[in-house]
Scaffold this motif. Sequence first.
Motif, mmCIF file in Angstrom:
data_model
loop_
_atom_site.group_PDB
_atom_site.id
_atom_site.type_symbol
_atom_site.label_atom_id
_atom_site.label_comp_id
_atom_site.label_asym_id
_atom_site.label_seq_id
_atom_site.Cartn_x
_atom_site.Cartn_y
_atom_site.Cartn_z
ATOM 1 N N PRO A 264 0.745 -1.374 -0.102
ATOM 2 C CA PRO A 264 -0.001 0.035 -0.019
ATOM 3 C C PRO A 264 0.826 1.297 -0.053
ATOM 4 O O PRO A 264 0.274 2.273 -0.136
ATOM 5 N N LYS A 265 2.129 1.101 0.306
ATOM 6 C CA LYS A 265 2.930 2.400 0.203
ATOM 7 C C LYS A 265 3.520 2.762 -1.000
ATOM 8 O O LYS A 265 4.281 3.710 -1.202
ATOM 9 N N VAL A 266 3.571 1.786 -2.035
ATOM 10 C CA VAL A 266 4.211 1.997 -3.200
ATOM 11 C C VAL A 266 2.810 2.005 -4.389
ATOM 12 O O VAL A 266 2.177 0.915 -4.683
ATOM 13 N N ASP A 267 2.607 3.301 -4.823
ATOM 14 C CA ASP A 267 1.380 3.375 -5.801
ATOM 15 C C ASP A 267 1.841 2.813 -7.151
ATOM 16 O O ASP A 267 2.903 2.900 -7.643
ATOM 17 N N HIS A 268 0.587 2.426 -7.737
ATOM 18 C CA HIS A 268 0.834 2.398 -9.338
ATOM 19 C C HIS A 268 0.939 3.712 -9.640
ATOM 20 O O HIS A 268 0.432 4.874 -9.109
ATOM 21 N N ARG A 270 -0.423 5.419 -12.086
ATOM 22 C CA ARG A 270 -1.610 5.908 -12.071
ATOM 23 C C ARG A 270 -2.918 5.592 -11.285
ATOM 24 O O ARG A 270 -3.940 6.413 -11.660
ATOM 25 N N TRP A 271 -2.474 5.180 -9.963
ATOM 26 C CA TRP A 271 -3.447 5.065 -9.127
ATOM 27 C C TRP A 271 -2.845 4.820 -7.699
ATOM 28 O O TRP A 271 -1.801 4.171 -7.540
ATOM 29 N N SER A 272 -3.520 5.096 -6.721
ATOM 30 C CA SER A 272 -3.101 4.658 -5.348
ATOM 31 C C SER A 272 -3.207 3.191 -4.853
ATOM 32 O O SER A 272 -4.228 2.717 -5.566
ATOM 33 N N GLN A 273 -2.508 2.588 -4.267
ATOM 34 C CA GLN A 273 -2.872 1.097 -3.953
ATOM 35 C C GLN A 273 -2.773 1.170 -2.368
ATOM 36 O O GLN A 273 -2.969 0.056 -1.907
ATOM 37 N N ALA A 274 -3.175 2.379 -1.740
ATOM 38 C CA ALA A 274 -3.479 2.212 -0.444
ATOM 39 C C ALA A 274 -4.732 1.672 -0.091
ATOM 40 O O ALA A 274 -4.873 1.314 1.197
ATOM 41 N N THR A 275 -5.821 1.785 -0.945
ATOM 42 C CA THR A 275 -7.033 1.072 -0.356
ATOM 43 C C THR A 275 -7.494 0.241 -1.577
ATOM 44 O O THR A 275 -6.650 0.369 -2.785
ATOM 45 N N GLU A 276 -8.482 -0.472 -1.456
ATOM 46 C CA GLU A 276 -8.977 -1.440 -2.381
ATOM 47 C C GLU A 276 -10.667 -1.367 -2.370
ATOM 48 O O GLU A 276 -11.257 -1.218 -1.190
ATOM 49 N N ARG A 277 -11.110 -1.885 -3.422
ATOM 50 C CA ARG A 277 -12.853 -2.179 -3.515
ATOM 51 C C ARG A 277 -13.011 -3.533 -3.402
ATOM 52 O O ARG A 277 -12.592 -4.405 -4.051
ATOM 53 N N ARG A 278 -13.538 -4.067 -2.272
ATOM 54 C CA ARG A 278 -13.953 -5.491 -2.144
ATOM 55 C C ARG A 278 -15.189 -5.802 -3.173
ATOM 56 O O ARG A 278 -16.243 -5.315 -3.097
ATOM 57 N N ILE A 279 -14.842 -6.664 -4.135
ATOM 58 C CA ILE A 279 -16.019 -6.866 -5.015
ATOM 59 C C ILE A 279 -17.194 -7.684 -4.075
ATOM 60 O O ILE A 279 -16.999 -8.618 -3.459
#
Length: 313
Positions: A264-268, A270-279
């Motif tokens: 979560p500390k290394v972003d893509h 083009r977007w943040s990796q700090a959070t996620e969307r649970r399907i």
Amino acid sequence: MTRDMQSRLGPRIGWSQVTPRADYLNRRQLMAGAVGLGLAGLAGPAAAKLTYIPSKYSTTETPNTLEEITGYNNFYEFGTDKSDPKNYSGQFQPEPWTVEIGGMVDRPGTWGLDDILKDVTLEERIYRLRCVEAWSMVIPWIGFPLKTLLDKAGVQPGAKFVAFETVMRPEEMPGQRARWIEWPYREGLRLDEAMHPLTILATGLYGDPLPNQNGAPLRLVVPWKYGFKGIKSIVKISLVPQEPKATWKMLQSNEYGFYANVNPKVDHPRWSQATERRIGAGLFGGRQETQMFNGYGEQVADLYKGMDLAKDY
């Protein structure tokens, strides 16, 4: 299982939590009774090919439904939309199946799937899956440690990495007719990652053989890495001395590194990796914080001691 291990994993998830669908509930209740008789996986005709046991490595989080897991995923051999694998994998034939195992091994050759699974104890591994696109699921895989197969083949001294390739069948896999990827799809692991007990080859899902769209009949699952490392429909495994080619690294190395550890500390770019969307969480489910190594840090962080995880991403 030690008390310390159990405290980290939490209480065993109940069969009733796995899916709300009545038919899967009924089947898995039968399986729960069968486990005590050593007959797990024989509870219905669709599951008759799989015999498996629960695993101490399973998460306690509630799995996504079968419909979510099979209807929303990436398998570019069938197309780039999330529904393409389900919609266009019907003609794919996963039987019979062979895997070429070569490179720095004692027993190279072409192995039939039955030979690979001979004397193997399949386990249900309920794992978190985190996609590099910042969505996630929880999936009840059926599989076995990759180490089991590598030990059968006999890893020779000097082997440092394991390389994988997906089957090439453009007549059955319409996505392979596109030229934006250098087919076949390739991936790799460092040898110590491949030999780690969390790393499995999955042959099933929800107690049944893998659906075509999820990588039938044999796919890699490495739960602390982003999902694109989980190469599907594997036909070639090679033990090699140097880092092998990996499709997404070849395509865009500044965005997709070889290690692909969830961080979560290394972003893509083009977007943040700090959070996620649970399907499956619904419109009001919100986003949740992403855990380092997808929550498997206690088991795998030692593999990367001394490495700069922002550089070796």
